[in-house]
Motif scaffolding. Structure first.
Motif, short mmCIF file in Angstrom:
data_model
loop_
_atom_site.label_atom_id
_atom_site.label_comp_id
_atom_site.label_asym_id
_atom_site.label_seq_id
_atom_site.Cartn_x
_atom_site.Cartn_y
_atom_site.Cartn_z
N ASP A 11 0.82 -1.21 0.00
CA ASP A 11 0.00 0.00 0.00
C ASP A 11 0.86 1.26 0.00
N SER A 12 1.98 1.23 0.69
CA SER A 12 2.85 2.40 0.76
C SER A 12 3.41 2.78 -0.60
N VAL A 13 3.39 1.85 -1.53
CA VAL A 13 3.87 2.10 -2.89
C VAL A 13 2.70 2.46 -3.80
N LYS A 14 1.70 1.59 -3.84
CA LYS A 14 0.61 1.82 -4.79
C LYS A 14 -0.28 3.00 -4.44
N ASP A 15 -0.31 3.40 -3.17
CA ASP A 15 -1.14 4.52 -2.77
C ASP A 15 -0.43 5.87 -2.87
N THR A 16 0.89 5.86 -3.09
CA THR A 16 1.63 7.12 -3.10
C THR A 16 2.39 7.40 -4.39
N LEU A 17 2.83 6.38 -5.09
CA LEU A 17 3.66 6.60 -6.28
C LEU A 17 2.83 6.66 -7.55
N PRO A 18 3.23 7.52 -8.50
CA PRO A 18 2.59 7.52 -9.82
C PRO A 18 2.85 6.18 -10.53
N ALA A 19 2.08 5.90 -11.55
CA ALA A 19 2.16 4.60 -12.25
C ALA A 19 3.58 4.29 -12.74
N HIS A 20 4.25 5.28 -13.35
CA HIS A 20 5.59 5.02 -13.86
C HIS A 20 6.57 4.68 -12.74
N ALA A 21 6.43 5.37 -11.61
CA ALA A 21 7.29 5.08 -10.47
C ALA A 21 6.99 3.68 -9.91
N GLN A 22 5.74 3.27 -9.98
CA GLN A 22 5.38 1.91 -9.56
C GLN A 22 6.03 0.89 -10.49
N ASP A 23 6.11 1.20 -11.78
CA ASP A 23 6.79 0.31 -12.73
C ASP A 23 8.25 0.14 -12.33
N ILE A 24 8.89 1.27 -12.00
CA ILE A 24 10.30 1.25 -11.59
C ILE A 24 10.46 0.41 -10.33
N TYR A 25 9.60 0.66 -9.34
CA TYR A 25 9.66 -0.06 -8.07
C TYR A 25 9.51 -1.56 -8.31
N GLN A 26 8.50 -1.93 -9.07
CA GLN A 26 8.22 -3.34 -9.33
C GLN A 26 9.40 -4.02 -10.02
N ALA A 27 9.95 -3.39 -11.05
CA ALA A 27 11.06 -3.99 -11.79
C ALA A 27 12.30 -4.11 -10.90
N ALA A 28 12.59 -3.06 -10.13
CA ALA A 28 13.77 -3.10 -9.26
C ALA A 28 13.61 -4.14 -8.15
N PHE A 29 12.42 -4.19 -7.56
CA PHE A 29 12.17 -5.19 -6.51
C PHE A 29 12.37 -6.59 -7.06
N ASN A 30 11.74 -6.88 -8.19
CA ASN A 30 11.81 -8.22 -8.76
C ASN A 30 13.24 -8.60 -9.12
N ASN A 31 13.99 -7.65 -9.66
CA ASN A 31 15.39 -7.92 -9.99
C ASN A 31 16.21 -8.18 -8.73
N ALA A 32 16.02 -7.33 -7.71
CA ALA A 32 16.77 -7.51 -6.46
C ALA A 32 16.38 -8.81 -5.77
N TRP A 33 15.11 -9.19 -5.87
CA TRP A 33 14.65 -10.45 -5.28
C TRP A 33 15.46 -11.62 -5.83
N ASP A 34 15.70 -11.59 -7.13
CA ASP A 34 16.49 -12.65 -7.76
C ASP A 34 17.98 -12.50 -7.42
N GLU A 35 18.48 -11.28 -7.50
CA GLU A 35 19.91 -11.04 -7.31
C GLU A 35 20.39 -11.35 -5.90
N TYR A 36 19.55 -11.08 -4.90
CA TYR A 36 19.96 -11.26 -3.51
C TYR A 36 19.34 -12.48 -2.86
N ALA A 37 19.08 -13.50 -3.64
CA ALA A 37 18.54 -14.75 -3.09
C ALA A 37 19.53 -15.40 -2.14
N ASP A 38 20.81 -15.28 -2.46
CA ASP A 38 21.87 -15.85 -1.64
C ASP A 38 22.19 -14.90 -0.48
N PRO A 39 22.04 -15.35 0.77
CA PRO A 39 22.31 -14.48 1.92
C PRO A 39 23.73 -13.90 1.93
#
Length: 75
Positions: A11-39
């Motif tokens: 909610d802190s993202v979708k309720d405050t960020l414009p659509a394009h910023a949400q695209d950036i957030y989503q792409a960066a989160f998903n990439n980091a999720w994969d990149e930092y799988a290893d502790p």
């Protein structure tokens, strides 16, 4: 727990960020999720999810900032 669509974002993202910023957030989160799988790739004791959220917010802040009214706007 990568995000497939804007409606799944916190909610802190979708309720405050414009659509394009949400695209950036989503792409960066998903990439980091994969990149930092290893502790061993993470600094400190942050969880995979915490790191992915930090990376996502940092990516948003590259192109967006809060204005005087507290709204996120493109730099």
């Amino acid at each position: 727990m990568p995000y497939n669509k804007h409606s799944e974002l916190p909610d802190s993202v979708k309720d405050t960020l414009p659509a394009h910023a949400q695209d950036i957030y989503q792409a960066a989160f998903n990439n980091a999720w994969d990149e930092y799988a290893d502790p061993d790739k993470r600094r400190g004791d942050d969880s995979r999810e915490e790191v992915a959220h930090k990376v996502a917010w940092a990516a948003v802040k590259q192109s967006y900032e809060k204005n005087e009214a507290g709204k996120w706007v493109k730099k």
